[in-house]
Design a protein around this motif. Structure first.
Motif, PDB file in Angstrom:
ATOM      1  N   VAL A   1      -3.029   8.452   0.614  1.00 28.58           N
ATOM      2  CA  VAL A   1      -2.518   8.699   1.969  1.00 28.58           C
ATOM      3  C   VAL A   1      -2.492  10.188   2.309  1.00 28.58           C
ATOM      4  CG1 VAL A   1      -1.200   6.558   2.059  1.00 28.58           C
ATOM      5  CG2 VAL A   1      -0.092   8.630   1.186  1.00 28.58           C
TER       6      VAL A   1
ATOM      7  N   TYR B   1       6.343  13.800   0.850  1.00 26.96           N
ATOM      8  CA  TYR B   1       6.145  12.374   0.574  1.00 26.96           C
ATOM      9  C   TYR B   1       5.757  12.111  -0.878  1.00 26.96           C
ATOM     10  CZ  TYR B   1       1.174  13.402   1.623  1.00 26.96           C
ATOM     11  OH  TYR B   1      -0.095  13.920   1.645  1.00 26.96           O
TER      12      TYR B   1
ATOM     13  N   ALA C   1      -0.076   8.068  -4.379  1.00 26.69           N
ATOM     14  CA  ALA C   1       0.054   8.687  -3.057  1.00 26.69           C
ATOM     15  C   ALA C   1      -1.197   9.447  -2.630  1.00 26.69           C
ATOM     16  CB  ALA C   1       1.263   9.630  -3.035  1.00 26.69           C
TER      17      ALA C   1
ATOM     18  N   SER D   1       3.588  16.821   4.503  1.00 24.11           N
ATOM     19  CA  SER D   1       2.883  16.724   5.775  1.00 24.11           C
ATOM     20  C   SER D   1       2.868  18.096   6.443  1.00 24.11           C
ATOM     21  CB  SER D   1       3.591  15.723   6.686  1.00 24.11           C
ATOM     22  OG  SER D   1       4.832  16.268   7.134  1.00 24.11           O
TER      23      SER D   1
ATOM     24  N   PRO E   1       0.827  -1.204   0.000  1.00 18.92           N
ATOM     25  CA  PRO E   1       0.000   0.000   0.000  1.00 18.92           C
ATOM     26  C   PRO E   1       0.863   1.256   0.000  1.00 18.92           C
ATOM     27  CG  PRO E   1      -0.030  -1.076   2.144  1.00 18.92           C
ATOM     28  CD  PRO E   1       0.656  -2.017   1.207  1.00 18.92           C
ATOM     29  N   PRO E   2       0.365   2.351  -0.536  1.00 19.47           N
ATOM     30  CA  PRO E   2       1.130   3.600  -0.519  1.00 19.47           C
ATOM     31  C   PRO E   2       1.335   4.065   0.918  1.00 19.47           C
ATOM     32  CG  PRO E   2      -1.124   4.016  -1.197  1.00 19.47           C
ATOM     33  CD  PRO E   2      -0.969   2.530  -1.127  1.00 19.47           C
ATOM     34  N   ASP E   3       2.408   4.812   1.145  1.00 19.10           N
ATOM     35  CA  ASP E   3       2.661   5.345   2.481  1.00 19.10           C
ATOM     36  C   ASP E   3       3.187   6.769   2.367  1.00 19.10           C
ATOM     37  OD1 ASP E   3       5.463   5.290   1.980  1.00 19.10           O
ATOM     38  OD2 ASP E   3       5.588   3.223   2.685  1.00 19.10           O
ATOM     39  N   ARG E   4       3.533   7.346   3.504  1.00 17.11           N
ATOM     40  CA  ARG E   4       3.978   8.734   3.566  1.00 17.11           C
ATOM     41  C   ARG E   4       5.481   8.832   3.817  1.00 17.11           C
ATOM     42  NH1 ARG E   4      -0.407  12.384   4.757  1.00 17.11           N
ATOM     43  NH2 ARG E   4       0.866  13.586   6.228  1.00 17.11           N
ATOM     44  N   SER E   5       6.220   7.849   3.330  1.00 19.85           N
ATOM     45  CA  SER E   5       7.673   7.880   3.505  1.00 19.85           C
ATOM     46  C   SER E   5       8.260   9.119   2.856  1.00 19.85           C
ATOM     47  CB  SER E   5       8.305   6.632   2.887  1.00 19.85           C
ATOM     48  OG  SER E   5       7.845   5.466   3.532  1.00 19.85           O
TER      49      SER E   5
END
Length: 202
Positions: free
Chosen positions: A129, A69, A126, A63, A32-36
């Motif tokens: 998220v 991200y 993205a 953020s 799954p997409p993330d906020r890295s």
């Protein structure tokens, strides 16, 4: 063929987001997409005091703490309808050419669309998220515009054809849209991020 006023014309095409290509079913499901965090390529952190309208060249999602991200160039070829299909030519997000040009005094809603895939990476995956309060930065040849995300929502494909407040043009509004994917599978929705331009302090 009678042309529509610019303020309404893009909405006809926006409804065709229902047919945006790219929700594919290929081997190897993606995580799954993330906020890295990713490297940022846009320097400004606030809207420039005055940015004349121009086609955007890059986009970032950040953020509230300022961590980037998503950072991506935009396709230099604006998106236009082909029949009733919106089909970006590659994975890069693209400005919808019948929507408003981003600028501090733009009176129309700006729309940026992008592909999303169930089993291949594209920048706009993205969107799933994004959270209210996040920032969207658009870089243009005339300066950088900063928007604050107000809400995110899945929207049934084709529903922009019905009575919907998203059909209204709002000065300073930005909509990001993709073909929604949940748990590795395409859905019958588009996914929208609705943001509003930050007005610079006087």
């Amino acid at each position: 063929m009678t042309s529509l006023p610019r303020a309404r014309h893009w909405l006809v095409g926006a409804a065709a987001i229902a047919l945006i290509a790219g929700c594919s079913s290929e081997p190897e499901a993606l995580p799954p997409p993330d906020r890295s965090a990713v490297p940022s390529h846009i320097d400004a952190v606030a809207s420039d005091p005055a940015v004349a309208p121009a086609e955007p060249t890059a986009i970032e999602l950040r953020s509230p703490a300022g961590e980037t991200y998503l950072s991506s160039p935009l396709n230099p070829e604006k998106l236009m309808r082909v029949g009733q299909r919106l089909n970006p030519v590659n994975e890069l997000p693209v400005w919808w050419g019948e929507s408003g040009l981003p600028g501090t005094d733009t009176k129309e809603t700006v729309l940026v669309a992008g592909h999303n895939y169930s089993r291949r990476v594209a920048p706009f995956r993205a969107l799933r998220v994004v959270q209210p309060g996040d920032a969207v930065l658009l870089r243009t040849p005339n300066g950088v515009l900063r928007y604050t995300v107000e809400r995110t929502t899945p929207l049934p494909k084709g529903s922009l054809l019905s009575q919907n407040e998203l059909r209204d043009h709002v000065p300073g509004r930005l909509i990001l849209a993709n073909c929604d994917v949940v748990d590795g599978e395409p859905t019958d929705n588009n996914y929208l991020v609705i943001a509003q331009l930050d007005r610079p302090a006087n």
